[in-house]
Structures are given as C-alpha cells and as structure tokens.
Motif scaffolding. Structure first.
Motif, PDB file in Angstrom:
ATOM      1  N   GLY A  61      11.199  19.354  -7.089  1.00  0.00           N
ATOM      2  CA  GLY A  61      11.135  19.823  -5.706  1.00  0.00           C
ATOM      3  C   GLY A  61       9.993  19.178  -4.942  1.00  0.00           C
ATOM      4  N   ILE A  62       8.837  19.055  -5.590  1.00  0.00           N
ATOM      5  CA  ILE A  62       7.696  18.381  -4.954  1.00  0.00           C
ATOM      6  C   ILE A  62       8.040  16.927  -4.661  1.00  0.00           C
ATOM      7  N   PHE A  63       8.676  16.277  -5.629  1.00  0.00           N
ATOM      8  CA  PHE A  63       9.037  14.862  -5.465  1.00  0.00           C
ATOM      9  C   PHE A  63      10.044  14.689  -4.331  1.00  0.00           C
ATOM     10  N   LEU A  64      11.032  15.590  -4.262  1.00  0.00           N
ATOM     11  CA  LEU A  64      12.017  15.518  -3.175  1.00  0.00           C
ATOM     12  C   LEU A  64      11.355  15.736  -1.821  1.00  0.00           C
ATOM     13  N   GLY A  65      10.448  16.724  -1.749  1.00  0.00           N
ATOM     14  CA  GLY A  65       9.754  16.978  -0.489  1.00  0.00           C
ATOM     15  C   GLY A  65       8.954  15.776  -0.029  1.00  0.00           C
ATOM     16  N   ALA A  66       8.254  15.132  -0.964  1.00  0.00           N
ATOM     17  CA  ALA A  66       7.463  13.949  -0.617  1.00  0.00           C
ATOM     18  C   ALA A  66       8.360  12.806  -0.149  1.00  0.00           C
ATOM     19  N   THR A  67       9.533  12.688  -0.757  1.00  0.00           N
ATOM     20  CA  THR A  67      10.454  11.616  -0.367  1.00  0.00           C
ATOM     21  C   THR A  67      11.042  11.887   1.008  1.00  0.00           C
ATOM     22  N   ILE A  68      11.428  13.127   1.256  1.00  0.00           N
ATOM     23  CA  ILE A  68      12.028  13.471   2.550  1.00  0.00           C
ATOM     24  C   ILE A  68      11.020  13.279   3.683  1.00  0.00           C
ATOM     25  N   GLU A  69       9.757  13.622   3.450  1.00  0.00           N
ATOM     26  CA  GLU A  69       8.734  13.468   4.486  1.00  0.00           C
ATOM     27  C   GLU A  69       8.223  12.041   4.621  1.00  0.00           C
ATOM     28  N   GLY A  70       8.667  11.154   3.723  1.00  0.00           N
ATOM     29  CA  GLY A  70       8.313   9.750   3.856  1.00  0.00           C
ATOM     30  C   GLY A  70       7.093   9.325   3.073  1.00  0.00           C
ATOM     31  N   ALA A  71       6.447  10.274   2.366  1.00  0.00           N
ATOM     32  CA  ALA A  71       5.283   9.881   1.562  1.00  0.00           C
ATOM     33  C   ALA A  71       5.709   8.988   0.406  1.00  0.00           C
ATOM     34  N   ILE A  72       6.843   9.326  -0.211  1.00  0.00           N
ATOM     35  CA  ILE A  72       7.448   8.436  -1.211  1.00  0.00           C
ATOM     36  C   ILE A  72       8.190   7.335  -0.471  1.00  0.00           C
ATOM     37  N   ASN A 245      -3.568  -4.914  -4.536  1.00  0.00           N
ATOM     38  CA  ASN A 245      -2.634  -3.835  -4.198  1.00  0.00           C
ATOM     39  C   ASN A 245      -3.344  -2.814  -3.308  1.00  0.00           C
ATOM     40  N   PRO A 246      -3.592  -3.162  -2.036  1.00  0.00           N
ATOM     41  CA  PRO A 246      -4.360  -2.280  -1.154  1.00  0.00           C
ATOM     42  C   PRO A 246      -3.535  -1.181  -0.480  1.00  0.00           C
ATOM     43  N   ASP A 247      -2.212  -1.241  -0.592  1.00  0.00           N
ATOM     44  CA  ASP A 247      -1.337  -0.272   0.078  1.00  0.00           C
ATOM     45  C   ASP A 247      -1.329   1.023  -0.730  1.00  0.00           C
ATOM     46  N   PHE A 248      -2.144   2.016  -0.326  1.00  0.00           N
ATOM     47  CA  PHE A 248      -2.309   3.243  -1.100  1.00  0.00           C
ATOM     48  C   PHE A 248      -0.993   4.017  -1.226  1.00  0.00           C
ATOM     49  N   ILE A 249      -0.272   4.199  -0.135  1.00  0.00           N
ATOM     50  CA  ILE A 249       0.943   5.020  -0.179  1.00  0.00           C
ATOM     51  C   ILE A 249       2.005   4.361  -1.048  1.00  0.00           C
ATOM     52  N   ALA A 250       2.120   3.051  -0.984  1.00  0.00           N
ATOM     53  CA  ALA A 250       3.083   2.345  -1.836  1.00  0.00           C
ATOM     54  C   ALA A 250       2.690   2.474  -3.308  1.00  0.00           C
ATOM     55  N   ASP A 251       1.399   2.377  -3.600  1.00  0.00           N
ATOM     56  CA  ASP A 251       0.935   2.544  -4.977  1.00  0.00           C
ATOM     57  C   ASP A 251       1.174   3.976  -5.456  1.00  0.00           C
ATOM     58  N   PHE A 252       0.934   4.936  -4.573  1.00  0.00           N
ATOM     59  CA  PHE A 252       1.192   6.341  -4.885  1.00  0.00           C
ATOM     60  C   PHE A 252       2.665   6.533  -5.251  1.00  0.00           C
ATOM     61  N   THR A 253       3.556   5.876  -4.529  1.00  0.00           N
ATOM     62  CA  THR A 253       4.991   5.974  -4.806  1.00  0.00           C
ATOM     63  C   THR A 253       5.313   5.519  -6.220  1.00  0.00           C
ATOM     64  N   LEU A 254       4.773   4.377  -6.623  1.00  0.00           N
ATOM     65  CA  LEU A 254       5.089   3.838  -7.952  1.00  0.00           C
ATOM     66  C   LEU A 254       4.580   4.740  -9.072  1.00  0.00           C
ATOM     67  N   CYS A 255       3.352   5.223  -8.932  1.00  0.00           N
ATOM     68  CA  CYS A 255       2.792   6.069 -10.002  1.00  0.00           C
ATOM     69  C   CYS A 255       3.545   7.387 -10.110  1.00  0.00           C
ATOM     70  N   ILE A 256       3.820   8.026  -8.971  1.00  0.00           N
ATOM     71  CA  ILE A 256       4.539   9.296  -8.981  1.00  0.00           C
ATOM     72  C   ILE A 256       5.977   9.098  -9.455  1.00  0.00           C
ATOM     73  N   LEU A 257       6.580   7.985  -9.083  1.00  0.00           N
ATOM     74  CA  LEU A 257       7.958   7.708  -9.482  1.00  0.00           C
ATOM     75  C   LEU A 257       8.089   7.642 -10.999  1.00  0.00           C
ATOM     76  N   TRP A 258       7.178   6.922 -11.659  1.00  0.00           N
ATOM     77  CA  TRP A 258       7.266   6.801 -13.116  1.00  0.00           C
ATOM     78  C   TRP A 258       6.897   8.104 -13.819  1.00  0.00           C
ATOM     79  N   SER A 259       6.040   8.898 -13.215  1.00  0.00           N
ATOM     80  CA  SER A 259       5.761  10.222 -13.773  1.00  0.00           C
ATOM     81  C   SER A 259       6.996  11.108 -13.675  1.00  0.00           C
ATOM     82  N   GLU A 260       7.695  11.016 -12.564  1.00  0.00           N
ATOM     83  CA  GLU A 260       8.934  11.780 -12.381  1.00  0.00           C
ATOM     84  C   GLU A 260       9.992  11.376 -13.405  1.00  0.00           C
ATOM     85  N   ILE A 261      10.138  10.082 -13.623  1.00  0.00           N
ATOM     86  CA  ILE A 261      11.112   9.602 -14.610  1.00  0.00           C
ATOM     87  C   ILE A 261      10.730  10.086 -16.003  1.00  0.00           C
ATOM     88  N   GLU A 262       9.452   9.955 -16.352  1.00  0.00           N
ATOM     89  CA  GLU A 262       9.009  10.373 -17.684  1.00  0.00           C
ATOM     90  C   GLU A 262       9.247  11.864 -17.909  1.00  0.00           C
TER      91      GLU A 262
END
Length: 378
Positions: A61-72, A245-262
């Motif tokens: 649910g947290i991951f979906l919310g972040a994606t819908i709001e554009g953070a992901i 890799n200075p783009d913080f939000i893009a980096d945040f997406t990758l780290c959270i994405l792999w945590s979600e998959i795991e």
C-alpha cells in the motif's frame, strides 16, 4: 563508477504491485487450505506467515501510494551535481520513512515463519531444534534493532525524517551505513536459513532424485537472495557515488523497487514448501475428469505428491509420540489356549494424524500368563 538505469514505467510498476498483492494473498490462503486438507493443524509458522502477509500488504500500500503520487518514477532537478529540493522530494522522504520502518517487520516475520516451519518439519533432531531457536532469537533481535534504529534515526525530531536530503544526511545518523549493514545482514541470514535443512535432507533414506526434488523446493529461496543482492547493489551505487547518480528521487525509486520485489518474493517463498498437498490434490482432481485422462502426470506433479508425503513424515511421527494409539474395546478378539496365552488385536481410532483417511494404524498387544486352568471350566 557505474550509472544505474532509471525506472520510469509507472504503469508497469502499478501492475506489478497489484499482481504481487494478488499472488501473496493467494499463496497464504492456499497454505491454510493445505493444512486443512492434510489435517496437520495450524501451527505458529502459519500464524506468523499470516502476520507477515498483513505487513507486506501494508508495504504494498505504501509503495502504491508513492507511485500514484509520483514519488516512485519521479525525478529531482539537478544543479551543479546536486538535487534541487522540490515538494516531490519531501513526499518521497515521507514514503521512504514509512516504507523502511514497515519492511523491517516484513523481513523479520518471514524469516521467523520459515524457521518455525523448519522446526515443525525437521523437529525430530534436537540439535536442529536448538539451532532453529537460536536463529529465531537472532532474527527477533535483528528485527527490533533495525526497526528502532530506523524509527529514531533522527531522534525525536520527527520532521527531520522527511527533510530535504541534504539536511537529512547531515542532521540524522549515518543512514546510508545503516542501510548497507541491514541489506548485507539480510542476505547472510537468508542464506543461512535457506540452507539449514539441506544437510538433513541428504541424510534421509531416499533416492537421490527425490532428495534433489526436496532441496529444489527449499532452494527456491535463492530468488529472494538475488533480489536482496540487487537491492544492496543499488544502495551502494546510488548512495556512495552521488557524483554519477545525483537524482535523489530516481535513486529512491530503484532502492524501494528492489525492496518491494524482495519482500513479495520472500512472502511467496515462505509459503511454497507447504503447498505440495494442494498441488497433489489438484493433480488428482484433474485425473478424475474426462479431460484429465488425456494428460499424464508430469515429473513435477509426481515429485510434488512424493514431497508432500515426505515433508509430513516428521509431523506424523511427532504426533504419534504424543498420541498413543487407543484400541477400541468392541473390536477386540480374544482366545485362550494352552498355558493361557492371551492375544488382543484392534484398530486405532486416533484421528489427529495427517492424511488419516488414507492411513491405517494397528497395534497388537500379546501377553502371556502362566495361571493353571481347570479343564472343566473351558
């Protein structure tokens, strides 16, 4: 240093999360159904898996919310090699804080559920039971330590947890080092837990093919380790090489994405070893249909049926020790002869054992007496 590839497919990520949610709910439901049809009873491992499911659904649910709001899949403007703070960055920080505190419970509960399952299946070995309890204690301590470290990473200055990334990194604890240690210990503990039953399986008196099949069920957990390794790589590259890799939000997406998959893959792996009775029942049902007669059982289906019997063997043995057979009094047969040899036989009416509808347990008690008998009374 490498530049990581960014994840920008928001619709694909939404679909992936919804599919993960459906699958993990299904596997937990099937886990409880498997316990029901084998009549093995629900154990602590099942209830822990259910608790892990609830936390994983919260994580999704947290991951979906972040994606819908554009953070992901979002991006930070970069000026002079450093991300410029925008409202979306604050939103990403809030979701990151919620996600990272929740994931500690997800991973901890899944590990404990697997350890309790190992103890249930292979509990006939005292040394193995002790090892399971030691690992459970370590896992509980590991979960609590990283949970409270994450919650209080900025002390009680709660707003600092979602401050701009530049302020967060200077005012709070060394969160990058904490995340690195967390990811590394997560992989190591997964490796230990997954490999724990392998030596016991190889000592079983079973054909080599069946041992390989049994190990393949447990070693599917290496998919979880693979996702953990990918997440750790993303942490290391994006956190310690900000120049590339200075783009913080893009980096945040990758780290959270792999945590979600795991987390979701681990939830599935947690339940897979318990689902062989369901697979066997489905295969048997298919054979009874007109269409099913045209399809022979595949080697996988045969192995699933065989593994179901093997995995429940230790459970049945444990129950037999706790539930002595009770011979029915109205089904006994008695005869007297010679010096008074008395033999009684009967069937067991114990109904707590797994697959009791397919199992017959019998016990014969023979006792010999040496009482003299009057031949006239016979």
């Amino acid at each position: 240093m490498p530049v990581v590839q960014q994840a920008n497919d928001r619709n694909g990520i939404l679909v992936m999360t919804v599919l993960f949610t459906i699958i993990i709910i299904a596997v937990v439901v099937l886990r409880f159904y498997a316990r029901h049809i084998t009549r093995a009873g629900y154990g602590a491992d099942d209830w822990t898996a259910l608790a892990a499911l609830l936390f994983t659904l919260g994580l999704n649910g947290i991951f979906l919310g972040a994606t819908i709001e554009g953070a992901i899949t979002g991006h930070s403007p970069v000026v002079d090699g450093w991300p410029v703070t925008i409202p979306l960055e604050i939103t990403a920080q809030k979701y990151k804080y919620a996600f990272q505190t929740t994931e500690k419970w997800v991973f901890g509960l899944i590990k404990i559920s697997i350890l309790l399952l190992w103890k249930r299946l292979f509990g006939s070995s005292k040394r193995f039971r002790v090892l399971c309890w030691v690992m459970i204690g370590i896992t509980i301590a590991w979960t609590l330590a990283f949970f409270f470290t994450t919650v209080f990473q900025c002390g009680t200055r709660w707003s600092m947890n979602w401050a701009p990334i530049g302020i967060f990194l200077t005012q709070c604890i060394e969160s990058l080092d904490v995340l690195t240690v967390f990811a590394a210990t997560d992989i190591i503990s997964d490796l230990i837990i997954i490999c724990m039953p392998v030596p016991l399986i190889w000592r079983l008196h079973l054909p080599t093919k069946k041992k390989v099949a049994l190990n393949s069920v447990f070693l599917v957990g290496f998919f979880t380790i693979g996702a953990g390794i990918a997440r750790t790589y993303m942490y290391l590259v994006t956190s310690y090489d900000k120049e590339s890799n200075p783009d913080f939000i893009a980096d945040f997406t990758l780290c959270i994405l792999w945590s979600e998959i795991e987390a979701n893959v681990a939830m599935m792996v947690c339940c897979l070893p318990t689902l062989s009775p369901v697979v066997g029942k489905f295969a048997s049902s298919l054979r009874t249909t007109p269409l099913g007669r045209w399809f022979p059982l595949t080697p996988t289906e045969k192995h699933s049926h065989e593994m179901s019997e093997d995995l429940e063997l230790s459970v049945a043995s444990k129950l037999r020790r706790k539930q002595p057979s009770r011979l029915s009094s109205d089904k006994q047969m008695l005869w007297e002869e010679g010096q008074g040899t008395i033999t009684t036989a009967g069937y067991s009416n114990t109904n707590e054992l797994p697959r009791n509808n397919r199992t017959i347990l019998a016990r014969t008690d023979i006792s010999t007496t040496f009482e003299a008998r009057d031949s006239d009374s016979l």
